[in-house]
Design an enzyme around this catalytic site. Structure first.
Site, PDB file in Angstrom:
ATOM      1  N   GLU A  74      -0.211 -14.356  -7.292  1.00  0.00           N
ATOM      2  CA  GLU A  74      -0.673 -13.452  -6.323  1.00  0.00           C
ATOM      3  C   GLU A  74       0.557 -13.051  -5.344  1.00  0.00           C
ATOM      4  OE1 GLU A  74      -4.147 -12.683  -3.274  1.00  0.00           O
ATOM      5  OE2 GLU A  74      -3.594 -14.637  -3.413  1.00  0.00           O
ATOM      6  N   ASP A 118      -2.592 -18.682  -6.087  1.00  0.00           N
ATOM      7  CA  ASP A 118      -3.305 -17.947  -4.767  1.00  0.00           C
ATOM      8  C   ASP A 118      -2.153 -17.906  -3.882  1.00  0.00           C
ATOM      9  OD1 ASP A 118      -5.576 -17.001  -3.046  1.00  0.00           O
ATOM     10  OD2 ASP A 118      -4.886 -18.826  -2.007  1.00  0.00           O
TER      11      ASP A 118
END
Length: 705
Positions: A383, A347
């Site tokens: 990401e 993330d």
């Protein structure tokens, strides 16, 4: 009787049971004293036994307590200066979770006792709280790491053969009546034969689970931190997803889940959040890192009272500091070696790449992962953005990494909604985004292609709403992305208009067909294959309810069958999942290009046509003999050739098959997105034949001669 304690060892960090006792080890460089607190229960009135750790080696406090074993609950009280203006926030009244705890005994809900300062004090976070937080903090738990894996190991499915399915542990199974009620919404629910069979039949190879590290629920008023991007325990499986218990049983349940999925040939990837923690900014709670060594664990501003915030959550972990890097690497290795997971999706990975303020692809984080013999061998997905300046880094991660390709998502959404976009970019995205990944010798599989993800509209909502509808989040509809590149097909939200509903169904088939036949690695959001809706909510992070859960009694069976067919087509034909780039040149010994692009009239695409932003239609020939790759065992791959026709124009258009027979003489239709039936007509089409292609549709033809 006073309990015996031996010096123990500084490593490994955490609590380690050896069959006769437990070694406790805690890194706390700036601390002046550390107390190990043992609890005889997990209730608010549990008796607390305090042991002072007197041994200190290299900023690590440690001790060995004989007679303790699995199931023992514990925590730490750490002493040191409480000087927030200098970056130190020690408060021994706050019981702290072990950063290396392998299990945590329950749910962490926000409570005033977690704050190291007095609420409503005029000095704000500079004040000091004497409230004991122990009754309100779940305890760390000693575990027995033993488990019979029966030969299980990582599956190591090559990226080019991978189809990813992003799912939430709870939301995916909570409403599935084929699963016993007590198992729904848990790791055991994912491992249940009904779930495994569904995933297997769908054809996915890899399930990507949204965060399962223990996290904090910091929402109130009937809302919750449903997604889980609020980690506090980087080694502990989230206890609320366990059907079997919270005193270490969640570890065994997670292992059984991985084992069951592996037995079915399905990999497990974890969405991990190492960029920040649940302790928030200077007004946030003191649960773990903040009370152990705030000045080292977090990136602080020039005024060390405050935190750098590249994540929008209040703080940023200091991945440049050696002991924080060690924590992250130890966590990753643990999930690989002890829990057998197959990879990770990071993330806001750009945050981990920041050396100072700029994103640096050669940061210490990447260097260490690249050289690590364990971590470097599993799937690593970034990401590739964060919220800081310069944080959008799509295409800029090092070799060895795959990336969520946000440019793919945006381009394909624009193409099918009729927005201004060039055919050249659509062709780039469809063929693997060579403009992003080829120059540094990465392959098409560096691109994780996706139409939708947990953050944003579902596929159904993408074709049903022009605007977000997030009122249920209690933030005045201000949260969530406002520019979604969506199109409601003529009405906002649910409608009884059959024409609009038919168009929406066709658009969903267009998106799925584009996604699953593009080069790169496709990622499907759980429920998109059955028409799951969030009622227009594009930021359902706080909706732990039927807005987010998959409704198994309302599945779009026709769309499910279509998706299964597409995945089977992709997995059955290497031409759709090549290991290397198209060259556009004639294949040696064959004389036909590995890829060629055509106008609707059957002529090859001239250079000037690529930059027309009004053009919506094109066709592409993919040679099955030009895969330009060897198989896994060195064998030469030969596949069928395919001809794909894309018509994003709103009206029917005439297309002509190439007259040059080197591109095929006879074609058979295998996919038609304008048709919602289970079978496709077996009619064949000869070179040079003209056919009518419905507006906003895709046709896929397989060469039979």
């Amino acid at each position: 009787m006073e309990r015996l304690i031996y010096p123990g060892k500084p490593y490994p960090l955490g609590a380690t049971w050896d069959g006769e006792g437990v070694n406790f080890s805690l890194y706390a460089e700036n601390a002046t004293k550390v107390q190990l607190c043992l609890f005889d229960g997990d209730l608010a009135d549990a008796r607390e036994e305090v042991i002072i750790l007197t041994e200190r080696t290299h900023q690590v406090w440690h001790g060995y307590v004989p007679g303790l074993g699995p199931g023992q609950r514990y925590g730490y009280r750490v002493y040191g200066p409480f000087v927030p203006n200098e970056g130190h926030r020690y408060n021994s009244h706050k019981l702290l979770i072990d950063p290396y705890a392998k299990a945590i005994s329950g749910v962490i809900d926000a409570h005033q006792a977690h704050l190291a300062y007095e609420v409503e004090h005029p000095d704000s976070d500079l004040s000091f709280s004497n409230i004991d937080s122990a009754p309100y903090v779940p305890k760390s738990v000693v575990i027995d790491p033993a488990f019979d894996w029966e030969g299980d190991k990582q599956l190591n499915i090559p990226f080019h053969k991978t189809v990813i399915y992003e799912a939430h542990v709870k939301g995916f199974t909570k409403l599935n009546k084929q699963i016993p009620k007590e198992l729904r919404g848990t790791y055991a629910g994912i491992a249940h034969p009904a779930t495994v069979s569904y995933l297997k039949d769908l054809g996915i190879t890899t399930i990507e689970l949204m965060p399962v590290h223990q996290f904090v629920n910091d929402r109130t008023g009937g809302l919750s931190n449903y997604w889980g991007y609020n980690s506090i325990g980087f080694f502990a499986p989230e206890a609320r997803y366990s059907a079997s218990g919270t005193m270490g049983e969640q570890v065994l349940e997670f292992k059984h889940m991985v084992k069951a999925l592996h037995a079915a040939g399905i990999e497990v990837i974890l969405d991990v959040v190492y960029n920040h923690t649940a302790e928030g900014n200077h007004m946030g709670p003191t649960l773990c890192f903040k009370g152990i060594d705030n000045a080292n664990y977090y990136r602080l501003t020039d005024d060390p009272r405050y935190y750098m915030d590249y994540t929008g959550t209040g703080n940023t972990l200091n991945a440049n500091f050696p002991n924080v890097l060690r924590l992250i690497m130890d966590s990753l290795r643990y999930w690989i070696t002890d829990m057998h997971v197959d990879g990770f999706r990071f993330d806001l990975a750009a945050t981990l790449a920041r050396e100072l303020h700029e994103v640096n692809r050669l940061s210490a984080f990447f260097d260490i992962i690249h050289q690590d013999p364990v971590i470097s061998q599993v799937k690593l997905i970034a990401e590739p953005w964060d919220l800081g300046e310069g944080g959008y880094q799509v295409g800029k991660f090092p070799p060895g990494w795959a990336e969520w390709n946000g440019k793919y998502r945006d381009c394909v959404r624009d193409y099918w909604r009729g927005a201004e976009s060039t055919l050249s970019e659509f062709a780039e995205r469809f063929t693997g985004s060579s403009d992003l990944y080829q120059d540094d010798y990465r392959r098409p599989t560096a691109s994780i292609n996706f139409m939708t993800a947990h953050d944003g509209f579902t596929l159904h909502d993408l074709v049903s709403y022009n605007e977000k509808h997030n009122d249920a989040n209690a933030e005045g509809n201000r949260d969530g992305e406002s520019h979604n590149r969506s199109w409601n097909c003529g009405a906002e939200g649910p409608t009884d208009d059959e024409t609009i509903n038919a168009l929406r169904a066709q658009q969903k088939r267009n998106f799925l067909t584009t996604l699953l036949l593009s080069q790169g690695v496709p990622m499907l959001l759980a429920g998109d294959e059955v028409g799951r809706t969030q009622q227009g909510n594009n930021n359902a992070y706080c909706q732990d309810n039927e807005i987010s859960w998959l409704h198994w009694d309302k599945l779009d069976q026709a769309l499910l069958r279509f998706t299964r067919k597409l995945i089977a087509l992709r997995r059955g034909h290497p031409v759709f999942c090549r290991r290397k780039w198209f060259t556009g040149r004639p294949i040696k010994g064959i004389g036909v290009e590995d890829i060629a692009w055509f106008l609707p009239d059957g002529r090859e695409m001239p250079d000037e046509s690529w930059e027309h932003d009004f053009a919506r239609s094109l066709a592409v020939f993919l040679s099955g003999q030009g895969i330009h790759s060897l198989g896994d065992k060195g064998e030469r791959i030969v596949d069928d050739s395919f001809y794909l026709i894309f018509n994003a124009h709103h009206e029917m258009l005439k297309f002509v098959f190439p007259k040059n027979r080197k591109y095929g003489q006879v074609w058979e239709k295998v996919i038609d997105t304008s048709y919602d039936g289970d079978e496709t007509s077996q009619e064949t089409y000869a070179a040079g034949k003209a056919i009518q292609i419905t507006g906003r549709s895709i046709h896929v033809y397989r060469q039979v001669e």
